[in-house]
Scaffold this motif. Sequence first.
Motif, PDB file in Angstrom:
ATOM      1  N   HIS A 190      -1.807 -12.326   9.957  1.00 22.52           N
ATOM      2  CA  HIS A 190      -1.992 -10.869   9.871  1.00 22.52           C
ATOM      3  C   HIS A 190      -2.192 -10.427   8.416  1.00 22.52           C
ATOM      4  N   ALA A 191      -2.628  -9.179   8.268  1.00 26.60           N
ATOM      5  CA  ALA A 191      -3.038  -8.680   6.950  1.00 26.60           C
ATOM      6  C   ALA A 191      -1.875  -8.253   6.057  1.00 26.60           C
ATOM      7  N   PHE A 192      -0.648  -8.208   6.563  1.00 27.09           N
ATOM      8  CA  PHE A 192       0.482  -7.708   5.767  1.00 27.09           C
ATOM      9  C   PHE A 192       1.280  -8.833   5.105  1.00 27.09           C
ATOM     10  N   ARG A 193       0.765 -10.049   5.157  1.00 29.59           N
ATOM     11  CA  ARG A 193       1.529 -11.193   4.670  1.00 29.59           C
ATOM     12  C   ARG A 193       1.768 -11.152   3.166  1.00 29.59           C
ATOM     13  N   ASP A 194       0.892 -10.445   2.414  1.00 31.84           N
ATOM     14  CA  ASP A 194       0.998 -10.460   0.950  1.00 31.84           C
ATOM     15  C   ASP A 194       1.532  -9.146   0.380  1.00 31.84           C
ATOM     16  N   VAL A 195       2.064  -8.291   1.235  1.00 34.64           N
ATOM     17  CA  VAL A 195       2.534  -6.979   0.769  1.00 34.64           C
ATOM     18  C   VAL A 195       3.865  -7.129   0.048  1.00 34.64           C
ATOM     19  N   ARG A 196       3.912  -6.611  -1.175  1.00 38.15           N
ATOM     20  CA  ARG A 196       5.156  -6.635  -1.946  1.00 38.15           C
ATOM     21  C   ARG A 196       5.884  -5.304  -1.879  1.00 38.15           C
ATOM     22  N   LEU A 197       5.130  -4.208  -1.530  1.00 40.77           N
ATOM     23  CA  LEU A 197       5.727  -2.880  -1.520  1.00 40.77           C
ATOM     24  C   LEU A 197       5.112  -2.042  -0.402  1.00 40.77           C
ATOM     25  N   PHE A 198       5.970  -1.544   0.470  1.00 36.95           N
ATOM     26  CA  PHE A 198       5.585  -0.566   1.473  1.00 36.95           C
ATOM     27  C   PHE A 198       6.127   0.800   1.032  1.00 36.95           C
ATOM     28  N   ILE A 199       5.335   1.842   1.224  1.00 34.16           N
ATOM     29  CA  ILE A 199       5.732   3.190   0.806  1.00 34.16           C
ATOM     30  C   ILE A 199       5.585   4.123   2.007  1.00 34.16           C
ATOM     31  N   SER A 200       6.595   4.948   2.227  1.00 37.95           N
ATOM     32  CA  SER A 200       6.505   5.959   3.281  1.00 37.95           C
ATOM     33  C   SER A 200       7.047   7.283   2.767  1.00 37.95           C
ATOM     34  N   THR A 201       6.435   8.363   3.230  1.00 38.69           N
ATOM     35  CA  THR A 201       6.868   9.717   2.906  1.00 38.69           C
ATOM     36  C   THR A 201       6.778  10.546   4.182  1.00 38.69           C
ATOM     37  N   TYR A 202       6.954  11.836   4.065  1.00 35.74           N
ATOM     38  CA  TYR A 202       6.846  12.814   5.153  1.00 35.74           C
ATOM     39  C   TYR A 202       8.044  12.784   6.100  1.00 35.74           C
ATOM     40  N   ASP A 203       8.480  11.613   6.532  1.00 34.09           N
ATOM     41  CA  ASP A 203       9.499  11.531   7.561  1.00 34.09           C
ATOM     42  C   ASP A 203      10.158  10.166   7.455  1.00 34.09           C
ATOM     43  N   ALA A 204      11.366  10.051   8.000  1.00 37.76           N
ATOM     44  CA  ALA A 204      12.032   8.749   7.998  1.00 37.76           C
ATOM     45  C   ALA A 204      11.337   7.820   8.991  1.00 37.76           C
ATOM     46  N   VAL A 205      11.390   6.527   8.697  1.00 37.72           N
ATOM     47  CA  VAL A 205      10.835   5.506   9.577  1.00 37.72           C
ATOM     48  C   VAL A 205      12.001   4.819  10.285  1.00 37.72           C
ATOM     49  N   HIS A 206      11.877   4.636  11.588  1.00 44.65           N
ATOM     50  CA  HIS A 206      12.980   4.060  12.350  1.00 44.65           C
ATOM     51  C   HIS A 206      13.179   2.582  12.001  1.00 44.65           C
ATOM     52  N   PRO A 207      14.416   2.085  12.083  1.00 43.98           N
ATOM     53  CA  PRO A 207      14.735   0.720  11.644  1.00 43.98           C
ATOM     54  C   PRO A 207      13.876  -0.377  12.265  1.00 43.98           C
ATOM     55  N   PRO A 208      13.545  -0.355  13.565  1.00 42.65           N
ATOM     56  CA  PRO A 208      12.719  -1.450  14.092  1.00 42.65           C
ATOM     57  C   PRO A 208      11.358  -1.555  13.407  1.00 42.65           C
ATOM     58  N   VAL A 209      10.796  -0.425  13.000  1.00 48.77           N
ATOM     59  CA  VAL A 209       9.503  -0.446  12.316  1.00 48.77           C
ATOM     60  C   VAL A 209       9.667  -1.009  10.909  1.00 48.77           C
ATOM     61  N   LEU A 210      10.714  -0.580  10.208  1.00 51.08           N
ATOM     62  CA  LEU A 210      10.996  -1.133   8.885  1.00 51.08           C
ATOM     63  C   LEU A 210      11.118  -2.650   8.947  1.00 51.08           C
ATOM     64  N   ARG A 211      11.883  -3.139   9.913  1.00 48.95           N
ATOM     65  CA  ARG A 211      12.095  -4.580  10.033  1.00 48.95           C
ATOM     66  C   ARG A 211      10.791  -5.320  10.298  1.00 48.95           C
ATOM     67  N   ALA A 212       9.969  -4.761  11.191  1.00 49.75           N
ATOM     68  CA  ALA A 212       8.734  -5.444  11.573  1.00 49.75           C
ATOM     69  C   ALA A 212       7.846  -5.710  10.367  1.00 49.75           C
ATOM     70  N   TYR A 213       7.699  -4.730   9.484  1.00 50.18           N
ATOM     71  CA  TYR A 213       6.816  -4.899   8.326  1.00 50.18           C
ATOM     72  C   TYR A 213       7.452  -5.764   7.242  1.00 50.18           C
ATOM     73  N   LEU A 214       8.723  -5.522   6.951  1.00 50.68           N
ATOM     74  CA  LEU A 214       9.360  -6.312   5.898  1.00 50.68           C
ATOM     75  C   LEU A 214       9.432  -7.790   6.279  1.00 50.68           C
ATOM     76  N   GLU A 215       9.674  -8.078   7.549  1.00 46.30           N
ATOM     77  CA  GLU A 215       9.729  -9.469   7.987  1.00 46.30           C
ATOM     78  C   GLU A 215       8.332 -10.078   8.097  1.00 46.30           C
ATOM     79  N   ALA A 216       7.310  -9.236   8.228  1.00 47.10           N
ATOM     80  CA  ALA A 216       5.934  -9.743   8.288  1.00 47.10           C
ATOM     81  C   ALA A 216       5.439 -10.206   6.924  1.00 47.10           C
ATOM     82  N   SER A 217       5.986  -9.624   5.851  1.00 47.08           N
ATOM     83  CA  SER A 217       5.562 -10.019   4.512  1.00 47.08           C
ATOM     84  C   SER A 217       6.161 -11.378   4.147  1.00 47.08           C
TER      85      SER A 217
END
Length: 530
Positions: free
Chosen positions: A283-310
Amino acid sequence: MKPHDMGVLFDQCAERGASTRFHLDRPFDLGPGTRTEYSVAQLAVLVRDFAGRLAAAGAGPGDRVAIVKDNHWDYDLLACAAVRIGAVPAQLSAHLPPDVLAVLLGRLRPALLVTTRALLENGRRAGHDPAGLANAVLALDGPAPGALGPDDVRGHDAPAPRSRHDDDPLVIHHTSGTTGAPKLVAHSTRTIIGKLARFEAVRYPRIGLRRDDVLANASAFAHGRTFCWTASVLCLDPRSVTILSRPDPDLSDPLLRARPPTVVEALPAAYVRLRPLTRRLDHAFRDVRLFISTYDAVHPPVLRAYLEASTRRGALWMQGWGQTETGPLTLRFHTRRSVRPAGTGSGARNLGRPVPVRTRLRVVDPDTLRPVRRGCPGLLLTRTPARALTYPGEADRWAAKHIDGWWSTGDLGIHHRDGTVTLLDREVDRTPQLSCLRTEDLLEDRLPGVLEVVVLARPGQAPLPVVVTEDGTLDTVRWRTAVTGLPPLQPPTVLTWRQLPRTGTGKVRRGALLRQLTGDAGTCGSGRWT
């Protein structure tokens, strides 16, 4: 280089040799053609060209220019063109219902409305003709009744750039509008550029942009966050930027794979929609060192999915909490460890600490407005030099949100002794039984596979949970297990993603959803601070 004059920023960056390449998921709406790749110099030409077109359409110094179109980054190019001729751009989301758009245009009374034929036709069919609320109309995609078309304004030289005082109005955005008609928010050069974009245009260790970074941005480009982002990114000159105007997994996947990002910024709703990509091979997120979110909180399962994908060691998620009126107020950093179900973090609703040097927070009782002690819930107030100028057309409403020199965010939360802040609910959405936001986080953790959970407060009744799934179904046994130990809730309503009313930033319009499901949008909160 630090940003200052948005009217000539593209020119200045091109002149100093900025090398960033911008890749689009579809061509811009501001003109014909199929180009989806630009250099900074080519973008500078577009801004100058459209400055001439806006002037030819009748816009000039001090005029308001309303921009309403499909979501794309050319919102900011059009805004910079308006700034260049001395006008004040007002970026309005095309997601606004016709009646709400009419309200905002009525407050603005723009000299020029820049839009599309489809949006004009939609408004007219709904009985709210946008063209009647502006002195002139420019349709980007062709001639329309009562509107100028591209051929009417093409080929006019741009006037010489016009400067303005740093405290004069620079740009107008609007709030998300989750609880009713959005508020217009006017910022100056000093507030949105001097205090926000310049603060961001620094190569901070770990979280600052590097020259070799590949960015991907899936945002709501009519909103103030991307106007600020445009200023800082141009000055930091990363290797490339990928713009996702329609964050559909299948459409976005090839573009992301072509240039795997190292930094991703997206709306919380966009992260949810693109989450299936994290489960694909290579997948395309394997090399991500930094994810950024604004506007609203992101629920924990979504946070985990991306951080573990990197696959990057030490991958970070930077979460900002703030408002259109203030910019970011707090910053929170998540790691793989902190977002594990049994991790050491304090949950996604802990917003971190106030932005250093720039932001102060205070908590008061929402009814008496008296200060409460650290660790006690209350209404969150702030002081920041980045606060906007006013609500155009609603000066009294602006003044009413000031409390003894502090600004009311309208959010309920807790300022802990360690300096961190936990968000509980919007004041208008509060219920005495529980925190709706915390309950949503808990239920999403207990229901793997659901897209979203929304808990709606109702006066005199148990809160109503809405569960969003791909197919609109939910196993009743799983639900009964998930709510074990929670305060009483009504039986869940199960919907698909498209059945929920949302804002242009993907937030659920809670009042509209409550009315859709029950016929009544009454809440437990006072609504005083919305």
